[in-house]
Design a protein around this motif. Structure first.
Motif, PDB file in Angstrom:
ATOM      1  N   PRO A 102       0.806  -1.231   0.000  1.00  0.00           N
ATOM      2  CA  PRO A 102       0.000   0.000   0.000  1.00  0.00           C
ATOM      3  C   PRO A 102       0.833   1.273   0.000  1.00  0.00           C
ATOM      4  CG  PRO A 102      -0.816  -1.572   1.621  1.00  0.00           C
ATOM      5  CD  PRO A 102       0.510  -2.099   1.155  1.00  0.00           C
ATOM      6  N   GLU A 103       2.085   1.197   0.499  1.00  0.00           N
ATOM      7  CA  GLU A 103       2.936   2.384   0.549  1.00  0.00           C
ATOM      8  C   GLU A 103       3.535   2.722  -0.810  1.00  0.00           C
ATOM      9  OE1 GLU A 103       5.927   1.354   3.333  1.00  0.00           O
ATOM     10  OE2 GLU A 103       4.698   1.740   5.090  1.00  0.00           O
ATOM     11  N   GLN A 104       3.688   1.725  -1.645  1.00  0.00           N
ATOM     12  CA  GLN A 104       4.416   1.935  -2.886  1.00  0.00           C
ATOM     13  C   GLN A 104       3.582   2.734  -3.896  1.00  0.00           C
ATOM     14  OE1 GLN A 104       5.965  -1.791  -4.327  1.00  0.00           O
ATOM     15  NE2 GLN A 104       7.127  -2.173  -2.463  1.00  0.00           N
ATOM     16  N   GLY A 105       4.255   3.538  -4.667  1.00  0.00           N
ATOM     17  CA  GLY A 105       3.588   4.323  -5.699  1.00  0.00           C
ATOM     18  C   GLY A 105       2.765   5.484  -5.176  1.00  0.00           C
ATOM     19  N   ARG A 106       3.054   5.971  -3.960  1.00  0.00           N
ATOM     20  CA  ARG A 106       2.269   7.058  -3.364  1.00  0.00           C
ATOM     21  C   ARG A 106       2.718   8.433  -3.821  1.00  0.00           C
ATOM     22  NH1 ARG A 106       2.985   7.944   1.913  1.00  0.00           N
ATOM     23  NH2 ARG A 106       0.981   8.978   2.094  1.00  0.00           N
ATOM     24  N   TYR A 107       3.934   8.536  -4.367  1.00  0.00           N
ATOM     25  CA  TYR A 107       4.521   9.844  -4.626  1.00  0.00           C
ATOM     26  C   TYR A 107       4.525  10.180  -6.119  1.00  0.00           C
ATOM     27  CZ  TYR A 107       5.940   9.802   0.235  1.00  0.00           C
ATOM     28  OH  TYR A 107       5.929   9.768   1.603  1.00  0.00           O
ATOM     29  N   ASP A 108       4.376  11.487  -6.389  1.00  0.00           N
ATOM     30  CA  ASP A 108       4.413  11.994  -7.760  1.00  0.00           C
ATOM     31  C   ASP A 108       5.802  12.491  -8.148  1.00  0.00           C
ATOM     32  OD1 ASP A 108       1.395  11.991  -8.191  1.00  0.00           O
ATOM     33  OD2 ASP A 108       1.555  13.328  -6.457  1.00  0.00           O
ATOM     34  N   PHE A 109       6.591  12.852  -7.152  1.00  0.00           N
ATOM     35  CA  PHE A 109       7.875  13.514  -7.390  1.00  0.00           C
ATOM     36  C   PHE A 109       8.831  13.137  -6.266  1.00  0.00           C
ATOM     37  CE2 PHE A 109      10.924  16.975  -7.316  1.00  0.00           C
ATOM     38  CZ  PHE A 109      11.113  17.284  -8.659  1.00  0.00           C
ATOM     39  N   ALA A 110      10.094  12.909  -6.616  1.00  0.00           N
ATOM     40  CA  ALA A 110      11.103  12.591  -5.607  1.00  0.00           C
ATOM     41  C   ALA A 110      12.422  13.240  -5.992  1.00  0.00           C
ATOM     42  CB  ALA A 110      11.275  11.081  -5.464  1.00  0.00           C
ATOM     43  N   ALA A 111      13.235  13.546  -4.990  1.00  0.00           N
ATOM     44  CA  ALA A 111      14.552  14.140  -5.210  1.00  0.00           C
ATOM     45  C   ALA A 111      15.524  13.563  -4.212  1.00  0.00           C
ATOM     46  CB  ALA A 111      14.485  15.661  -5.074  1.00  0.00           C
ATOM     47  N   CYS A 112      16.798  13.502  -4.592  1.00  0.00           N
ATOM     48  CA  CYS A 112      17.815  13.020  -3.668  1.00  0.00           C
ATOM     49  C   CYS A 112      19.168  13.654  -3.962  1.00  0.00           C
ATOM     50  CB  CYS A 112      17.944  11.493  -3.746  1.00  0.00           C
ATOM     51  SG  CYS A 112      19.029  10.804  -2.475  1.00  0.00           S
ATOM     52  N   ASN A 113      19.797  14.166  -2.913  1.00  0.00           N
ATOM     53  CA  ASN A 113      21.188  14.605  -2.931  1.00  0.00           C
ATOM     54  C   ASN A 113      21.954  13.577  -2.091  1.00  0.00           C
ATOM     55  OD1 ASN A 113      23.631  15.959  -2.900  1.00  0.00           O
ATOM     56  ND2 ASN A 113      22.969  17.488  -1.407  1.00  0.00           N
ATOM     57  N   PRO A 114      22.421  12.486  -2.718  1.00  0.00           N
ATOM     58  CA  PRO A 114      22.943  11.360  -1.945  1.00  0.00           C
ATOM     59  C   PRO A 114      24.386  11.570  -1.509  1.00  0.00           C
ATOM     60  CG  PRO A 114      23.143  10.881  -4.262  1.00  0.00           C
ATOM     61  CD  PRO A 114      22.492  12.244  -4.166  1.00  0.00           C
ATOM     62  N   PRO A 115      24.874  10.749  -0.584  1.00  0.00           N
ATOM     63  CA  PRO A 115      26.322  10.746  -0.311  1.00  0.00           C
ATOM     64  C   PRO A 115      27.081  10.392  -1.591  1.00  0.00           C
ATOM     65  CG  PRO A 115      25.127   9.502   1.365  1.00  0.00           C
ATOM     66  CD  PRO A 115      24.151   9.781   0.268  1.00  0.00           C
ATOM     67  N   TYR A 116      28.232  11.033  -1.799  1.00  0.00           N
ATOM     68  CA  TYR A 116      28.975  10.858  -3.044  1.00  0.00           C
ATOM     69  C   TYR A 116      30.145   9.884  -2.940  1.00  0.00           C
ATOM     70  CZ  TYR A 116      26.732  15.274  -4.495  1.00  0.00           C
ATOM     71  OH  TYR A 116      25.834  16.251  -4.810  1.00  0.00           O
ATOM     72  N   PHE A 117      30.775   9.812  -1.777  1.00  0.00           N
ATOM     73  CA  PHE A 117      32.115   9.237  -1.716  1.00  0.00           C
ATOM     74  C   PHE A 117      32.088   7.777  -1.267  1.00  0.00           C
ATOM     75  CE2 PHE A 117      32.503  13.836  -0.891  1.00  0.00           C
ATOM     76  CZ  PHE A 117      33.204  14.170  -2.030  1.00  0.00           C
TER      77      PHE A 117
END
Length: 227
Positions: A102-117
């Motif tokens: 039920p939680e999956q597919g709830r969002y229209d938009f997502a963003a991520c600034n992930p760890p790089y190293f």
């Protein structure tokens, strides 16, 4: 604790180990959720991406997902100070987020600034080390979370170092997140890029548009060549 003020007066609360950089600002401005879209800000830290969206006028439901409890508390405090009730600070590990049906597919938009190293010396500050190194979250983990969280047709924006671009684009395609927009960030037109930004869309056909370089001048991001 420190306070940063965004263009339209939004207050951002920061602390050592829970500040933000140019890459987060670039990510937040590269693409934004539309009004009433449900947004997910992954690796949100002090909530800078969610708060930039708020500063630009976005008022849709927004989940700011962050592993570090102190950084997540800063985001919650800033949301309260700015009367941004639509921003919900959630302290949780994205690797276990949106895993049930039920939680999956709830969002229209997502963003991520992930760890790089992935290698090199880590900061002696464990919070800074977690934010910068991939031990607690790889870009692949973030992509997999976006795959679970987004509805079909939902958009995902991500920033990463150019040396990781081939792997990132491959991982996006494997997760059915088709890259649609790509831009490089440079300090000057004749300099090598130090960051790239990509927007992908879930379950869509191939078709990537490479946009003009984003140039950094006096702390500001300029889209297209400088005159």
């Amino acid at each position: 604790m420190g306070v940063e003020i965004l263009d339209n007066g939004t207050r951002v609360l920061t602390a050592p180990g829970a500040a933000f950089g140019t890459d987060a600002l670039l990510l937040a401005r590269f693409a934004q959720p539309r009004q009433r879209e449900r947004a997910l800000d992954m690796c949100s830290g002090c909530g800078i991406v969610s708060l930039v969206w708020h500063d630009a006028g976005y008022r849709g439901p927004c989940t700011a997902l962050e592993l570090d409890a102190e950084a997540s508390a800063l985001c919650a405090g800033a949301a309260a100070e700015n009367q941004a009730a639509h921003i919900e600070a959630v302290c949780a590990d994205l690797r276990g987020f949106c895993t049930a049906g039920p939680e999956q597919g709830r969002y229209d938009f997502a963003a991520c600034n992930p760890p790089y190293f992935t290698a090199g010396p880590c900061s002696p500050d464990p919070r800074r080390a977690t934010a910068r190194h991939t031990g607690s979250c790889t870009t692949g983990d973030a992509i997999d979370c976006a795959r679970r969280a987004l509805r079909d047709g939902g958009r995902f924006v991500l920033c990463q170092r150019p040396e990781a671009m081939a792997g990132v684009l491959s991982a996006l395609c494997a997760a059915r997140l088709e890259p649609k927009r790509l831009a490089f960030v440079k300090n000057a037109p004749d300099r090598a890029p130090w960051l790239f930004l990509v927007e992908a869309q879930k379950g869509r056909k191939p078709g990537l548009r490479v946009e003009p370089d984003i140039l950094i001048s006096a702390g500001a991001a300029l889209y297209g060549p400088q005159k």
